[in-house]
Design a protein around this motif. Structure first.
Motif, PDB file in Angstrom:
ATOM      1  N   SER A   1       0.823  -1.220   0.000  1.00  0.00           N
ATOM      2  CA  SER A   1       0.000   0.000   0.000  1.00  0.00           C
ATOM      3  C   SER A   1       0.848   1.258   0.000  1.00  0.00           C
ATOM      4  CB  SER A   1      -0.943  -0.008   1.216  1.00  0.00           C
ATOM      5  OG  SER A   1      -0.188   0.063   2.415  1.00  0.00           O
ATOM      6  N   GLU A   2       2.076   1.163   0.514  1.00  0.00           N
ATOM      7  CA  GLU A   2       2.966   2.319   0.514  1.00  0.00           C
ATOM      8  C   GLU A   2       3.457   2.635  -0.887  1.00  0.00           C
ATOM      9  OE1 GLU A   2       6.043   1.254   3.185  1.00  0.00           O
ATOM     10  OE2 GLU A   2       4.753   1.233   4.975  1.00  0.00           O
ATOM     11  N   VAL A   3       3.417   1.627  -1.791  1.00  0.00           N
ATOM     12  CA  VAL A   3       3.903   1.815  -3.163  1.00  0.00           C
ATOM     13  C   VAL A   3       2.745   2.036  -4.117  1.00  0.00           C
ATOM     14  CG1 VAL A   3       5.249   0.783  -5.041  1.00  0.00           C
ATOM     15  CG2 VAL A   3       5.923   0.405  -2.656  1.00  0.00           C
ATOM     16  N   ASP A   4       1.661   1.171  -3.971  1.00  0.00           N
ATOM     17  CA  ASP A   4       0.529   1.229  -4.900  1.00  0.00           C
ATOM     18  C   ASP A   4      -0.727   0.939  -4.083  1.00  0.00           C
ATOM     19  OD1 ASP A   4      -1.412   0.917  -6.860  1.00  0.00           O
ATOM     20  OD2 ASP A   4      -0.068  -0.108  -8.263  1.00  0.00           O
ATOM     21  N   ALA A   5      -1.479   2.014  -3.693  1.00  0.00           N
ATOM     22  CA  ALA A   5      -2.645   1.858  -2.823  1.00  0.00           C
ATOM     23  C   ALA A   5      -3.744   1.051  -3.501  1.00  0.00           C
ATOM     24  CB  ALA A   5      -3.166   3.235  -2.405  1.00  0.00           C
ATOM     25  N   LEU A   6      -4.019   1.324  -4.807  1.00  0.00           N
ATOM     26  CA  LEU A   6      -5.080   0.603  -5.521  1.00  0.00           C
ATOM     27  C   LEU A   6      -4.753  -0.892  -5.617  1.00  0.00           C
ATOM     28  CD1 LEU A   6      -7.732   0.744  -7.037  1.00  0.00           C
ATOM     29  CD2 LEU A   6      -6.454   1.220  -9.142  1.00  0.00           C
ATOM     30  N   LEU A   7      -3.501  -1.208  -5.889  1.00  0.00           N
ATOM     31  CA  LEU A   7      -3.095  -2.616  -5.947  1.00  0.00           C
ATOM     32  C   LEU A   7      -3.249  -3.276  -4.580  1.00  0.00           C
ATOM     33  CD1 LEU A   7      -1.818  -5.048  -7.356  1.00  0.00           C
ATOM     34  CD2 LEU A   7       0.436  -4.081  -6.869  1.00  0.00           C
ATOM     35  N   ALA A   8      -2.890  -2.533  -3.521  1.00  0.00           N
ATOM     36  CA  ALA A   8      -3.006  -3.082  -2.172  1.00  0.00           C
ATOM     37  C   ALA A   8      -4.457  -3.369  -1.830  1.00  0.00           C
ATOM     38  CB  ALA A   8      -2.386  -2.128  -1.162  1.00  0.00           C
ATOM     39  N   GLN A   9      -5.388  -2.454  -2.239  1.00  0.00           N
ATOM     40  CA  GLN A   9      -6.817  -2.697  -1.972  1.00  0.00           C
ATOM     41  C   GLN A   9      -7.291  -3.968  -2.669  1.00  0.00           C
ATOM     42  OE1 GLN A   9      -8.947   0.819  -3.133  1.00  0.00           O
ATOM     43  NE2 GLN A   9      -8.063   2.103  -1.506  1.00  0.00           N
ATOM     44  N   HIS A  10      -6.882  -4.179  -3.932  1.00  0.00           N
ATOM     45  CA  HIS A  10      -7.319  -5.376  -4.650  1.00  0.00           C
ATOM     46  C   HIS A  10      -6.713  -6.644  -4.026  1.00  0.00           C
ATOM     47  CE1 HIS A  10      -9.032  -7.680  -7.870  1.00  0.00           C
ATOM     48  NE2 HIS A  10      -7.843  -8.215  -8.151  1.00  0.00           N
ATOM     49  N   LEU A  11      -5.443  -6.585  -3.653  1.00  0.00           N
ATOM     50  CA  LEU A  11      -4.825  -7.744  -2.990  1.00  0.00           C
ATOM     51  C   LEU A  11      -5.512  -8.041  -1.669  1.00  0.00           C
ATOM     52  CD1 LEU A  11      -1.007  -7.076  -3.638  1.00  0.00           C
ATOM     53  CD2 LEU A  11      -2.497  -8.728  -4.794  1.00  0.00           C
ATOM     54  N   GLN A  12      -5.910  -6.993  -0.952  1.00  0.00           N
ATOM     55  CA  GLN A  12      -6.608  -7.198   0.320  1.00  0.00           C
ATOM     56  C   GLN A  12      -7.938  -7.895   0.079  1.00  0.00           C
ATOM     57  OE1 GLN A  12      -5.466  -6.540   3.374  1.00  0.00           O
ATOM     58  NE2 GLN A  12      -7.315  -7.435   4.260  1.00  0.00           N
ATOM     59  N   ARG A  13      -8.632  -7.488  -1.000  1.00  0.00           N
ATOM     60  CA  ARG A  13      -9.934  -8.107  -1.319  1.00  0.00           C
ATOM     61  C   ARG A  13      -9.758  -9.582  -1.667  1.00  0.00           C
ATOM     62  NH1 ARG A  13     -14.640  -9.065  -0.008  1.00  0.00           N
ATOM     63  NH2 ARG A  13     -16.100  -9.530  -1.674  1.00  0.00           N
ATOM     64  N   LEU A  14      -8.738  -9.898  -2.462  1.00  0.00           N
ATOM     65  CA  LEU A  14      -8.479 -11.304  -2.810  1.00  0.00           C
ATOM     66  C   LEU A  14      -8.112 -12.121  -1.569  1.00  0.00           C
ATOM     67  CD1 LEU A  14      -6.421 -10.872  -6.126  1.00  0.00           C
ATOM     68  CD2 LEU A  14      -8.814 -11.600  -5.892  1.00  0.00           C
ATOM     69  N   ALA A  15      -7.338 -11.504  -0.651  1.00  0.00           N
ATOM     70  CA  ALA A  15      -6.954 -12.222   0.563  1.00  0.00           C
ATOM     71  C   ALA A  15      -8.162 -12.492   1.442  1.00  0.00           C
ATOM     72  CB  ALA A  15      -5.895 -11.428   1.334  1.00  0.00           C
ATOM     73  N   GLU A  16      -9.095 -11.503   1.507  1.00  0.00           N
ATOM     74  CA  GLU A  16     -10.300 -11.714   2.308  1.00  0.00           C
ATOM     75  C   GLU A  16     -11.131 -12.874   1.758  1.00  0.00           C
ATOM     76  OE1 GLU A  16     -12.238  -7.999   2.182  1.00  0.00           O
ATOM     77  OE2 GLU A  16     -10.867  -6.997   3.576  1.00  0.00           O
ATOM     78  N   GLN A  17     -11.107 -13.069   0.432  1.00  0.00           N
ATOM     79  CA  GLN A  17     -11.861 -14.169  -0.180  1.00  0.00           C
ATOM     80  C   GLN A  17     -11.033 -15.464  -0.231  1.00  0.00           C
ATOM     81  OE1 GLN A  17     -13.051 -12.780  -4.020  1.00  0.00           O
ATOM     82  NE2 GLN A  17     -14.458 -11.221  -3.209  1.00  0.00           N
ATOM     83  N   LEU A  18      -9.834 -15.414   0.379  1.00  0.00           N
ATOM     84  CA  LEU A  18      -8.928 -16.582   0.380  1.00  0.00           C
ATOM     85  C   LEU A  18      -8.593 -17.021  -1.045  1.00  0.00           C
ATOM     86  CD1 LEU A  18     -10.459 -18.746   3.272  1.00  0.00           C
ATOM     87  CD2 LEU A  18      -8.596 -17.079   3.381  1.00  0.00           C
ATOM     88  N   ASP A  19      -8.611 -16.072  -1.986  1.00  0.00           N
ATOM     89  CA  ASP A  19      -8.317 -16.372  -3.378  1.00  0.00           C
ATOM     90  C   ASP A  19      -6.804 -16.212  -3.597  1.00  0.00           C
ATOM     91  OD1 ASP A  19      -8.407 -16.965  -6.001  1.00  0.00           O
ATOM     92  OD2 ASP A  19      -9.607 -15.225  -6.620  1.00  0.00           O
ATOM     93  N   TYR A  20      -6.032 -17.056  -2.917  1.00  0.00           N
ATOM     94  CA  TYR A  20      -4.582 -16.989  -3.031  1.00  0.00           C
ATOM     95  C   TYR A  20      -4.112 -17.463  -4.406  1.00  0.00           C
ATOM     96  CZ  TYR A  20      -4.883 -16.581   2.056  1.00  0.00           C
ATOM     97  OH  TYR A  20      -5.181 -16.208   3.316  1.00  0.00           O
ATOM     98  N   ALA A  21      -4.898 -18.334  -5.048  1.00  0.00           N
ATOM     99  CA  ALA A  21      -4.484 -18.878  -6.352  1.00  0.00           C
ATOM    100  C   ALA A  21      -4.365 -17.775  -7.388  1.00  0.00           C
ATOM    101  CB  ALA A  21      -5.475 -19.942  -6.816  1.00  0.00           C
ATOM    102  N   SER A  22      -5.315 -16.787  -7.359  1.00  0.00           N
ATOM    103  CA  SER A  22      -5.248 -15.694  -8.345  1.00  0.00           C
ATOM    104  C   SER A  22      -3.991 -14.869  -8.151  1.00  0.00           C
ATOM    105  CB  SER A  22      -6.494 -14.809  -8.216  1.00  0.00           C
ATOM    106  OG  SER A  22      -7.655 -15.544  -8.524  1.00  0.00           O
ATOM    107  N   MET A  23      -3.650 -14.602  -6.889  1.00  0.00           N
ATOM    108  CA  MET A  23      -2.432 -13.833  -6.638  1.00  0.00           C
ATOM    109  C   MET A  23      -1.195 -14.605  -7.076  1.00  0.00           C
ATOM    110  SD  MET A  23      -3.153 -11.834  -3.030  1.00  0.00           S
ATOM    111  CE  MET A  23      -3.912 -13.183  -2.130  1.00  0.00           C
ATOM    112  N   LEU A  24      -1.180 -15.935  -6.834  1.00  0.00           N
ATOM    113  CA  LEU A  24      -0.029 -16.742  -7.239  1.00  0.00           C
ATOM    114  C   LEU A  24       0.084 -16.812  -8.758  1.00  0.00           C
ATOM    115  CD1 LEU A  24      -0.156 -19.683  -4.672  1.00  0.00           C
ATOM    116  CD2 LEU A  24       1.678 -18.027  -4.944  1.00  0.00           C
TER     117      LEU A  24
END
Length: 901
Positions: free
Chosen positions: A866-889
């Motif tokens: 979030s310190e580098v890219d706030a919008l990217l951090a928000q989307h990663l946070q949303r994927l983590a909340e849904q336990l969608d680790y596969a999409s991030m990987l």
């Protein structure tokens, strides 16, 4: 001589017909002198042949040769008369009529020979005893002479004799054809007689050849035009040669008899030598028998039954303890030596042996002069006459006193041993019952542990999942719930592993076959473990053979666990290099032999540790590198063996290890994949247009009832609760639900009994009842279905499992609403682009946190993002909340900034 050689030799005689054209063109003319000489020679040779064949008859006694010899003797005599009276220079000058008649004796001789050849074939099959052979020879030769006279008289008195014997006449030619055909028939009959015998006689072969030459004789005479022409002389010469064959045949028989006699002499010498050797062996055997009887203390006796004479050897007197003077040599004297109590029975045994009822075998007691009692055993055989009368009874006696004492001691020990065995058997049976009870208790403990551990996990995971679906939650709250859910899932996996090992030890592990995409499963495992490998600077390579089937039927969970355990073990024990995974397949008798190799370049395993690495709680390798419980490889081996396969390992210290696994799987048809994700999209609701379904939840745990109640009410169902089976029956009667979620283990009344009672009530057959249980035993699902349940869901369950089960049984349709998020969505392509702009160290940290599934580290990395890219951090946070680790990987795997793919 072989059959082919004999046949060729016989056919060779007819090759003389090849000279027929030469003789037909010959103009040579002989005289009566030549004719007389040929006839005289033929007569002498025929008589000689007849005498030699007759001598052979006297040797063998076969009537066949007697009749043949008579034929030769008679034709020899007839042809002698013919030669004398047909000679022009004969000093005897009989009247012309008589001389002409006598000159036709050739016809008499030929007819006589033909007749006796036929008699020999049809009546010569018998044999004559040696003392009757001379008499038979005289009688039948006289009969043959009488037949010749009768034949001659009949020919002499024939009216057309002059035309028949006139050379070149048609009558003469017809006669020659008749005689030639008759001899040809004799030839065929003799060939049949010769070739059907197993032992062919040279003399019989010579007679066959003689008959063949007689056929040639008449063929040549047939074409004679005048007396003494070439055909005439050739016929007489062939006749002479034909008479020589029996002489050679007798010679061959003599040689054969000589050879047989020589062979018999050799056999006799051999037999005499063997008899001498047998006599020598008999003497040696008698000496050995004598030594054996002395060594074994055997007494030999021989009873002459008619004379009542009983003969004993020296050992018998020692056995009975009496001097020779006291024994009178009768059976009565022997009977008086026996103990009175045994006398009647023993004498009856002797009588039974004499009558042939049974062989003589008995035991009796005798008392010596010193008062000691000795037990004597007696055996013997009766020697009988041709009529069956017993002549002698011969046998032996031996002392069995010591053996009897030993048998008594053994009987005592046997009785004691049987008592000990019975006691030991009873103890073993008791131990077996205790072991079975312990095993049953262990199974009950597993079932109870499964229920007690998984039941609270059902509430933890269920409520955390429900709360995550609440759109009013803040980001931090979602993080906390995600941590709780992930930690609960991790704890559930640990519980499953421990229970799996326990089930393996108790023999209760079973396969759960299903069709799945093999390549996709392997890639999932590789993607999950690649981050751990890259964290250590390793390369994880996966090689799939071109002929590897995509869809197979097997236990996916166990096969996945095998892959995870072996690859994870390879990564753990490798500090540099590569971990290679290779999969191939081979068709085998209707199944597929799946072969898996996991190779690493790690520290390797010492040869002394190879035998123990598959044992529970045992680890190989360096002490400092050891971590975990040591159950990974033992569980892997058990899973492989359960799937009908094998696992082997090859390792060299300092070079690495190769684990080779082979398991049997079945081919499967590609189908639609199960998509529970369709129900994991937020809050599930009943689709519009459906009626209000009544659902009864039966569970003795309040938190579990409330969890399922809340989940179903949010979806639009009407829900009632019951805390045991008895209340469930009451609720069913009063409320009439459409569906019942029935816990299995409950106080007051368990779920199965409640289900059975409900099935008996009105409407009980129509209601759908699904069991809910925390048991880990898959075989219990079949038991529950067989008991009457419609389906089975295992705790802890996912919401999609609940809704999917009800959809199948009730035909329901759902709608799904996504949870709103204030964050702006980032498409996958944009996600990859934004991740690519992150520092290399930050991407590595995020990948490592995702691979080990540690939510705290994932949250910490996202804060740094979030310190580098706030919008990217928000989307990663949303994927983590849904336990969608596969999409991030997946997005990270496409970013190549030096840390690997």
């Amino acid at each position: 001589m072989s059959v082919r050689k004999d046949a060729a030799f016989i056919l060779l005689s007819f090759s003389l017909l090849l000279f027929y054209p030469v003789i037909a063109d010959a103009t040579w003319q002989s005289s009566s002198d030549v004719h007389a000489l040929l006839e005289l020679s033929s007569s002498l040779v025929a008589v000689t042949a007849g005498v030699m064949v007759l001598l052979h008859f006297l040797t063998t006694g076969r009537l066949f040769f007697l009749f043949v010899s008579i034929g030769f003797v008679q034709i020899g005599g007839e042809e002698l008369i013919h030669a004398l009276f047909a000679f022009d220079r004969l000093w005897i000058d009989p009247p012309a009529q008589i001389r002409w008649a006598i000159s036709t004796t050739w016809l008499t001789g030929r007819t006589t020979l033909l007749i006796f050849f036929a008699i020999a074939y049809f009546f010569g099959k018998g044999e004559v005893a040696a003392e009757k052979r001379v008499r038979y020879a005289c009688i039948f030769n006289a009969v043959g002479f009488a037949c010749s006279v009768l034949i001659a008289l009949s020919i002499f008195n024939s009216a057309g004799l002059s035309s028949v014997v006139r050379i070149g006449s048609s009558s003469k030619q017809l006669l020659e054809l008749f005689l030639g055909f008759s001899f040809f028939c004799i030839f065929l009959l003799y060939c049949r007689l010769y070739f059907r015998r197993l032992s062919r006689s040279p003399l019989l072969l010579s007679i066959v050849l003689c008959a063949a030459f007689q056929v040639l004789v008449h063929l040549f005479v047939f074409d004679a035009q005048v007396f003494y022409d070439a055909h005439w002389d050739a016929a007489h010469l062939l006749k002479l040669l034909g008479y020589f064959f029996p002489i050679f045949g007798v010679w061959g028989e003599t040689i054969k008899i000589h050879q047989m006699a020589k062979a018999q002499l050799v056999e006799l010498q051999k037999e005499m030598s063997e008899r001498q050797q047998a006599e020598a062996r008999l003497r040696i055997s008698q000496e050995r028998l004598h030594l054996a009887t002395e060594a074994a203390h055997l007494g030999v006796w021989d009873w002459d039954v008619p004379s009542n004479e009983l003969i004993w050897d020296d050992a018998m007197f020692q056995l009975y303890g009496i001097p020779r003077e006291q024994f009178t040599g009768t059976i009565d004297c022997w009977a008086q030596l026996l103990v009175p109590e045994d006398r009647e029975r023993t004498v009856a045994d002797v009588a039974a042996a004499l009558n042939g009822e049974r062989s003589y075998s008995t035991e009796f007691r005798v008392i010596w002069a010193d008062g000691s009692v000795h037990v004597i055993a007696g055996i013997g055989n009766a020697i009988r006459s041709e009529s069956g009368q017993a002549l002698r009874l011969v046998g032996v006696n031996f002392d069995v006193t010591e053996r009897k004492h030993t048998e008594e001691e053994l009987q005592k020990h046997r009785a004691h041993l049987e008592e000990l065995v019975e006691q030991r058997t009873s103890a073993l049976q008791q131990a077996l019952r205790q072991a079975e009870a312990a095993n049953q208790a262990k199974s009950m403990f597993l079932a109870n542990m499964s229920h007690e551990l998984r039941t609270p996990m059902n509430a933890i995971l269920g409520y955390s999942d429900l709360m995550q679906r609440d759109s009013t939650l803040q980001g931090v709250q979602r993080d906390y719930l995600a941590i709780v859910n992930k930690s609960g899932a991790h704890l559930l996996n640990l519980i499953n592993d421990v229970l799996d090992m326990a089930k393996i030890e108790s023999g209760q592990m079973q396969l759960a076959l299903s069709a799945f995409d093999l390549a996709n499963m392997v890639e999932d495992v590789a993607r999950m473990l690649r981050g751990r490998a890259e964290e250590k600077g390793l390369q994880l390579q996966v090689e799939l053979a071109a002929d590897l089937p995509r869809w197979i039927s097997a236990d996916e969970r166990k096969l996945r666990q095998i892959l995870v355990n072996l690859i994870g073990n390879a990564i753990k024990n490798t500090t540099a290099g590569t971990v290679s995974v290779r999969l191939s397949a081979q068709p085998l008798d209707g199944v597929i032999r799946l072969m898996l190799d996991v190779q690493d370049s790690g520290s390797g395993i010492a040869e002394a540790d190879l035998a123990a690495i598959f044992e529970p709680f045992v680890q190989g390798g360096r002490q400092a590198s050891r971590s975990g419980t040591g159950l990974g490889l033992p569980i892997t081996r058990e899973f492989v063996q359960l799937m009908g396969g094998t696992i082997t390992v090859e390792s060299t210290v300092g070079q690495g290890s190769v684990f080779h696994v082979e398991v049997n799987v079945e081919p499967a048809v590609a189908g639609e994949t199960v998509t529970p994700e369709e129900l994991q999209c937020g809050t599930v609701h009943l689709a519009a247009g459906q009626r209000a379904w009544r659902i009864l939840v039966v569970d003795d745990q309040l938190e579990n009832r409330n969890l399922l109640d809340l989940l179903l009410r949010q979806a639009g169902f009407q829900v009632e609760q019951a805390e045991n089976g008895a209340q469930a029956i009451e609720r069913f009667q009063s409320w009439q639900p459409d569906f019942i979620w029935m816990d299995w283990r409950m106080p007051v009344m368990d779920g199965i009994e409640a289900m059975r009672q409900i099935r008996k009530l009105p409407g009980g057959r129509q209601v759908k009842i699904a069991a809910v249980s925390a048991s880990t035993f898959r075989e219990q699902r079949a038991d529950l279905i067989a008991a009457g349940m419609d389906d089975y869901v295992r705790k802890p369950y996912r919401p999609d499992e609940i809704f999917d089960c009800m959809a199948r049984l009730l035909g329901l349709e759902y709608t799904c609403s996504q949870v709103d998020s204030p964050a702006t969505t980032v498409e996958l392509g944009g996600l990859k682009e934004r991740l690519a702009r992150l520092p290399n160290e930050l991407c590595q940290a995020l990948a490592q946190a995702l691979e080990i599934l540690e939510s705290e580290r994932i949250e910490a990395v996202i804060v740094r993002v979030s310190e580098v890219d706030a919008l990217l951090a928000q989307h990663l946070q949303r994927l983590a909340e849904q336990l969608d680790y596969a999409s991030m990987l997946d997005a990270l795997s496409c970013v190549k900034q030096g840390y690997g793919a």
